[in-house]
Design an enzyme around this catalytic site. Structure first.
Site, PDB file in Angstrom:
ATOM      1  N   ASP A  53     -12.494  -8.786   4.293  1.00  0.00           N
ATOM      2  CA  ASP A  53     -13.832  -8.741   3.348  1.00  0.00           C
ATOM      3  C   ASP A  53     -14.153 -10.194   3.445  1.00  0.00           C
ATOM      4  OD1 ASP A  53     -13.526  -6.191   2.719  1.00  0.00           O
ATOM      5  OD2 ASP A  53     -14.051  -6.809   0.918  1.00  0.00           O
ATOM      6  N   ASP A  67      -2.902 -18.348   2.141  1.00  0.00           N
ATOM      7  CA  ASP A  67      -3.769 -19.034   1.412  1.00  0.00           C
ATOM      8  C   ASP A  67      -4.595 -20.125   2.108  1.00  0.00           C
ATOM      9  OD1 ASP A  67      -1.313 -20.189   1.884  1.00  0.00           O
ATOM     10  OD2 ASP A  67      -0.909 -21.301   0.015  1.00  0.00           O
ATOM     11  N   ASP A  89      -6.689  -6.781   4.326  1.00  0.00           N
ATOM     12  CA  ASP A  89      -7.580  -6.027   3.441  1.00  0.00           C
ATOM     13  C   ASP A  89      -8.554  -7.287   3.081  1.00  0.00           C
ATOM     14  OD1 ASP A  89      -9.024  -4.262   1.709  1.00  0.00           O
ATOM     15  OD2 ASP A  89      -7.817  -5.022   0.194  1.00  0.00           O
ATOM     16  N   TYR A 146       0.631  -1.035   0.006  1.00  0.00           N
ATOM     17  CA  TYR A 146      -0.181   0.154  -0.039  1.00  0.00           C
ATOM     18  C   TYR A 146       0.896   1.277   0.020  1.00  0.00           C
ATOM     19  CZ  TYR A 146      -4.585  -2.116   0.716  1.00  0.00           C
ATOM     20  OH  TYR A 146      -5.826  -2.732   0.468  1.00  0.00           O
ATOM     21  N   LYS A 190       2.965 -14.997   4.694  1.00  0.00           N
ATOM     22  CA  LYS A 190       3.089 -15.898   3.394  1.00  0.00           C
ATOM     23  C   LYS A 190       4.687 -16.069   3.531  1.00  0.00           C
ATOM     24  CE  LYS A 190       2.140 -17.988  -0.698  1.00  0.00           C
ATOM     25  NZ  LYS A 190       1.390 -19.088  -0.656  1.00  0.00           N
TER      26      LYS A 190
HETATM   27  C1  IPM Z   1     -10.721  -1.397   2.989  1.00  0.00           C
HETATM   28  C2  IPM Z   1     -10.765  -0.550   1.582  1.00  0.00           C
HETATM   29  C3  IPM Z   1      -9.699   0.204   1.174  1.00  0.00           C
HETATM   30  C4  IPM Z   1      -8.309  -0.668   1.551  1.00  0.00           C
HETATM   31  C5  IPM Z   1      -9.456   0.983  -0.081  1.00  0.00           C
HETATM   32  C6  IPM Z   1     -10.750   1.829  -0.239  1.00  0.00           C
HETATM   33  C7  IPM Z   1      -8.379   1.712  -0.142  1.00  0.00           C
HETATM   34  O1  IPM Z   1     -10.719  -1.607   0.796  1.00  0.00           O
HETATM   35  O2  IPM Z   1     -10.535  -0.121   3.984  1.00  0.00           O
HETATM   36  O3  IPM Z   1     -10.723  -2.176   3.297  1.00  0.00           O
HETATM   37  O4  IPM Z   1      -7.870  -1.422   0.846  1.00  0.00           O
HETATM   38  O5  IPM Z   1      -7.644  -0.343   2.749  1.00  0.00           O
HETATM   39 MG    MG Z   2     -10.981  -3.435   1.763  1.00  0.00          MG
END
Ligand code: IPM
Ligand code: MG
Length: 354
Positions: A249, A221, A245, A140, A189
């Site tokens: 999700d 993984d 990240d 990042y 990893k």
């Molecule tokens: C999150 C989002 C952000 C990230 C994006 C919007 C840059 O996906 O907060 O998880 O990747 O950190």
């Molecule tokens: Mg995200």
């Protein structure tokens, strides 16, 4: 003096879920003053900048930040208002405030067990998985470049970590684990990446100061697979920026919807920014359809961590559970036989249960 917070609603569903969240704040902690600022595409319209100086100045005099979401529709990604919007706003903001650690709880609600993609017997043993994500390093924030050589386009993103960055996450993870199930799974990893080898070494080193905590290591993984096969094995997961990240999700989908996952980000000095883990959802923006839970739960995290208002935070979380138990659902978590309501009516119910 009364505490004040910067409210940055941003784009997409941000403003509408934020408006509802501020009703909840007003009810439980009216002593907290709110100061509104622009960020993302909304800021660009007025200032030709995604993170204008006016917003920086506002944040710098506040005690915490309540953030909505930023970004526009994919098909408009090349328009000036949306081009690089996320990088210029939320990433710049994390860097400005030096928010090194991000905490994302994926909570399992018994009332929603039938919308989870998991079989009930796998879900029943789950309560909450907490994903701790390093937030200022990795690909990042490493060097990036796109160039042409020998007639080909080449792009590079550098992953970089120093041991202090990793140690900070490790200490945070072990301290949190001490208040929970005394276990930390560190995800990396290390069979391929140097940054991951360092990550693992630092975690092992820091773990010596927390002998009561069980530390295990898992490759990313495998972790992605284990989250789906056997999520009940996890309590605290600690990992690097990119893996965090992705895994957060994935974990958010297990209880049923990303729209229910809040997050808190902290600097080493304890300053906090609170935001939903999901994005701006432009496809449903402005339609009173968005689930306000992630934003309202982010408020609860703010009250607890930035202002020590534990009773108020617990009351919000309980009111949300009661709202779900009473059968109210936004469209993302709708089930046959339950009552479909919009963002505002769902919040009305939360307020009613508070
Ligand atoms: C999150 C989002 C952000 C990230 C994006 C919007 C840059 O996906 O907060 O998880 O990747 O950190
Ligand atoms: Mg995200």
């Amino acid at each position: 003096m009364n505490p004040s917070i910067a409210v940055l609603a941003g784009d997409g569903i941000g403003p509408e879920v934020m408006a509802q969240t501020l009703r909840v704040l007003q009810q439980v902690a009216p002593q907290i003053t709110t100061k509104h600022g622009l960020i993302g595409g909304a800021a660009y319209c007025q200032y030709k900048s995604h993170f204008p100086t006016a917003t920086k100045q506002l944040i710098d005099v506040c005690d915490a930040v309540l953030f909505g979401s930023v970004g526009g529709p994919i098909e408009a990604a090349e328009q000036p208002q949306w081009k690089n919007c996320e990088v210029n706003s939320i990433l710049a903001l994390r860097n400005h405030l030096k928010l090194a650690i991000n905490s994302r709880p994926a909570k399992f609600y018994p009332a929603l067990k039938d919308i989870s993609p998991l079989k009930n017997e796998r879900l029943e043993a789950c309560d909450e998985i907490l994903i701790l994500r390093e937030l200022l390093g990795d690909v990042y924030f490493g060097e990036k470049r796109t160039y042409t050589a020998n007639g080909y386009k080449i792009a590079e993103d550098t992953a970089k970590y120093d041991e202090n960055q990793i140690a900070q996450v490790a200490h945070h993870a072990f301290k949190i684990a001490a208040t929970r199930k005394q276990q930390v799974v560190s995800v990396d990893k290390a069979n391929v990446l140097d940054t991951s080898k360092l990550w693992r070494q630092v975690f092992q080193q820091v773990a010596k100061q927390y002998p009561e905590i069980t530390l295990t290591h898992m490759l990313v993984d495998n972790c992605a697979m284990q989250l789906i096969l056997n999520p009940a094995q996890f309590d605290v997961i600690a990992t690097s920026n990119l893996f965090g990240d992705i895994l957060s999700d994935a974990a958010s989908a297990l209880p049923g919807s990303l729209g229910m996952m809040p997050s808190a980000s902290f600097s080493s000095k304890g300053f906090g920014l609170y935001e939903p883990s999901g994005g701006s959802a432009p496809d449903i923006a402005g339609q009173n359809k968005a689930n306000p839970m992630a934003q309202i739960l982010s408020l609860a995290m703010m009250l607890r961590h930035s202002f020590d208002l534990h009773t108020e935070a617990n009351a919000i979380e309980k009111a949300i559970e009661n709202t779900l138990d009473a059968g109210f659902r936004t469209q993302d978590i709708m089930q046959v036989g339950r009552r479909a309501v919009g963002t505002q009516a769902f919040t009305d119910e939360i307020l009613h249960h508070l």
